[in-house]
Design an enzyme around this catalytic site. Structure first.
Site, short mmCIF file in Angstrom:
data_model
loop_
_atom_site.label_atom_id
_atom_site.label_comp_id
_atom_site.label_asym_id
_atom_site.label_seq_id
_atom_site.Cartn_x
_atom_site.Cartn_y
_atom_site.Cartn_z
N ASN A 2 0.86 -1.19 0.00
CA ASN A 2 0.00 0.00 0.00
C ASN A 2 0.90 1.25 0.00
OD1 ASN A 2 -1.44 2.27 1.05
ND2 ASN A 2 -3.09 0.89 1.60
N ASP A 30 -0.09 4.50 -0.17
CA ASP A 30 -0.77 5.74 0.20
C ASP A 30 0.14 6.72 0.96
OD1 ASP A 30 -3.05 4.61 -0.81
OD2 ASP A 30 -4.02 4.28 1.13
N HIS A 31 1.00 6.16 1.82
CA HIS A 31 1.80 7.04 2.68
C HIS A 31 2.84 7.84 1.89
CE1 HIS A 31 -0.06 5.94 6.36
NE2 HIS A 31 0.06 4.66 6.06
N ARG A 79 3.18 18.90 1.27
CA ARG A 79 3.63 20.15 0.64
C ARG A 79 2.80 20.50 -0.60
NH1 ARG A 79 8.98 21.86 2.12
NH2 ARG A 79 8.88 21.74 4.36
N HIS A 121 -5.70 3.72 -1.86
CA HIS A 121 -7.05 4.06 -1.38
C HIS A 121 -7.36 5.46 -1.90
CE1 HIS A 121 -9.84 4.28 2.44
NE2 HIS A 121 -10.47 4.64 1.34
N ARG A 156 -9.52 8.18 -1.39
CA ARG A 156 -10.47 8.63 -0.38
C ARG A 156 -11.28 9.79 -0.93
NH1 ARG A 156 -9.10 6.78 5.13
NH2 ARG A 156 -10.77 8.19 5.73
N ARG A 180 -7.05 12.90 0.55
CA ARG A 180 -5.98 13.35 1.43
C ARG A 180 -4.60 12.83 1.02
NH1 ARG A 180 -7.21 10.05 7.00
NH2 ARG A 180 -9.24 11.00 6.75
N HIS A 181 -4.59 11.72 0.28
CA HIS A 181 -3.27 11.25 -0.19
C HIS A 181 -3.30 10.91 -1.69
CE1 HIS A 181 -5.21 7.54 1.08
NE2 HIS A 181 -4.89 7.67 2.34
N GLU A 228 -8.65 0.42 -2.93
CA GLU A 228 -9.51 0.46 -1.74
C GLU A 228 -10.43 1.66 -1.88
OE1 GLU A 228 -7.07 0.86 1.66
OE2 GLU A 228 -6.09 -1.06 1.38
N THR A 260 -7.04 6.44 9.96
CA THR A 260 -6.93 5.39 8.96
C THR A 260 -8.21 4.56 9.04
OG1 THR A 260 -5.61 3.50 8.19
CG2 THR A 260 -5.68 3.86 10.56
N THR A 261 -8.36 3.55 8.18
CA THR A 261 -9.59 2.76 8.17
C THR A 261 -9.78 2.09 9.54
OG1 THR A 261 -9.05 2.30 5.88
CG2 THR A 261 -10.87 1.06 6.84
N GLU A 288 -10.95 -9.58 2.79
CA GLU A 288 -9.72 -9.19 3.46
C GLU A 288 -10.05 -9.10 4.95
OE1 GLU A 288 -7.37 -6.03 1.79
OE2 GLU A 288 -6.38 -5.63 3.70
N HIS A 348 -3.90 -4.73 7.60
CA HIS A 348 -4.02 -3.61 8.54
C HIS A 348 -3.16 -3.84 9.77
CE1 HIS A 348 -5.52 0.03 10.35
NE2 HIS A 348 -6.02 0.31 9.16
N GLY A 349 -2.20 -2.94 9.96
CA GLY A 349 -1.35 -2.98 11.16
C GLY A 349 -0.30 -4.08 11.14
N GLY A 375 1.05 -1.47 4.35
CA GLY A 375 1.46 -0.12 3.97
C GLY A 375 2.40 0.53 4.96
N HIS A 376 1.85 0.89 6.12
CA HIS A 376 2.58 1.77 7.03
C HIS A 376 3.95 1.24 7.43
CE1 HIS A 376 3.30 4.01 10.82
NE2 HIS A 376 2.86 4.99 10.06
N1 PXP Z 1 -5.84 -3.20 3.99
C1 PXP Z 1 -6.83 -2.28 4.04
C2 PXP Z 1 -8.19 -2.68 3.57
C3 PXP Z 1 -6.58 -0.97 4.48
O1 PXP Z 1 -7.57 -0.07 4.52
C4 PXP Z 1 -5.25 -0.62 4.86
C5 PXP Z 1 -4.95 0.78 5.28
O2 PXP Z 1 -5.11 1.63 4.22
C6 PXP Z 1 -4.25 -1.60 4.77
C7 PXP Z 1 -4.58 -2.90 4.36
C8 PXP Z 1 -2.83 -1.33 5.14
O3 PXP Z 1 -2.73 -1.07 6.50
P1 PXP Z 1 -1.35 -0.63 7.13
O4 PXP Z 1 -1.00 0.69 6.52
O5 PXP Z 1 -1.63 -0.56 8.60
O6 PXP Z 1 -0.34 -1.69 6.77
#
Ligand code: PXP
Length: 239
Positions: free
Chosen positions: A8, A10-11, A19, A44, A46, A50-51, A71, A101-102, A152, A192-193, A214-215
């Site tokens: 992911n 997005d970040h 900026r 994602h 949104r 935002r990103h 997403e 976040t979600t 998922e 997620h996480g 992602g993160h």
């Molecule tokens: N899967 C879904 C459906 C999400 O919404 C997200 C966050 O955007 C992720 C995975 C990735 O999560 P993380 O950034 O915590 O790894």
């Protein structure tokens, strides 16, 4: 056997939007992640943009070699864009404007009809549909009834569990959820996480075929570079 890795990005776009400029460009991130072995690029779009921006989605659709997973919330304007751009997969997520976040999974059991209707429209455009849900029987069964082919499973509660007991409880929930979903013929994904420290037990759940992360990957990339960060995660996904 290796789990597929969706990265992911997005970040990377979040940093650019800090900026409102041109760098860092998530398109480069997608390219490097693929070179390092990513099996999918996840973004994602949104409602508040935002990103990820519409331009990112459009160009990524043309440049991603692997799979593009979008997403999105169940919002008419975003559905229209997705039907037009045709990512390989859409992952329907709950979306609230003020969340960081979600948070939590999609309440499929309560919104089965609108979700089923949206799924039909995506399938008519040959877009696969994944539903991001808490690993609970009611949502797994509702996802299958609604016509999704992928679920998922939300791993946030596992990732945030504060004690060994809570970790065990959340892993049990995920194991049972994965088993039930696979038994229903659904492709099972998790996300997620997830990070380099907590991914191990997830890899051991036999029904999970793919993770979206992602993160933790983008955070590590600040220090190691993105290519190394993706390769390091890929190496942990061997079962
Ligand atoms: N899967 C879904 C459906 C999400 O919404 C997200 C966050 O955007 C992720 C995975 C990735 O999560 P993380 O950034 O915590 O790894």
């Amino acid at each position: 056997m290796e789990l597929r890795l969706g990265v992911n990005i997005d970040h990377v776009a979040t940093l650019r939007e800090a900026r409102k400029g041109r760098e860092p460009d998530p398109l480069y991130a997608a390219h490097i992640a693929e070179l390092a072995g990513a099996d999918q690029i996840t973004i994602h779009l949104r409602e508040d943009r935002r990103h990820i921006q519409d331009r990112d989605l459009r160009i990524l659709r043309e440049t991603v070699f692997t799979k593009l997973n979008l997403e999105m919330g169940l919002v008419p304007s975003i559905i229209k864009i997705a039907l037009d751009v045709k990512p390989d997969t859409v992952t329907l997520v709950p979306e609230r404007r003020r969340e960081i976040t979600t948070e939590g999974g999609l309440n499929v059991a309560a919104r089965k009809r609108p979700i089923a209707n949206a799924i039909k429209r995506f399938h008519a455009r040959r877009i696969k549909v994944s539903l991001f849900i808490d690993p609970d029987p009611e949502h797994i069964e509702a996802s299958s009834d609604a016509g999704a082919e992928i679920v998922e499973l939300h791993t946030g509660a596992y990732a945030n569990a504060g004690s060994d007991r809570a970790v065990k409880r959340e892993l049990d929930r995920l194991r049972k959820g994965a088993e039930l979903a696979a038994g229903r013929g659904l492709v099972v994904v998790a996300g997620h996480g997830l990070n380099y420290h907590n991914i191990g037990p997830i890899v051991e759940i036999p029904q999970i075929e793919e993770v979206n992360i992602g993160h933790s990957i983008i955070s590590r990339a600040v220090f190691t570079g993105l290519e190394t960060a993706v390769r390091d995660m890929k190496n942990l996904l061997v079962r």
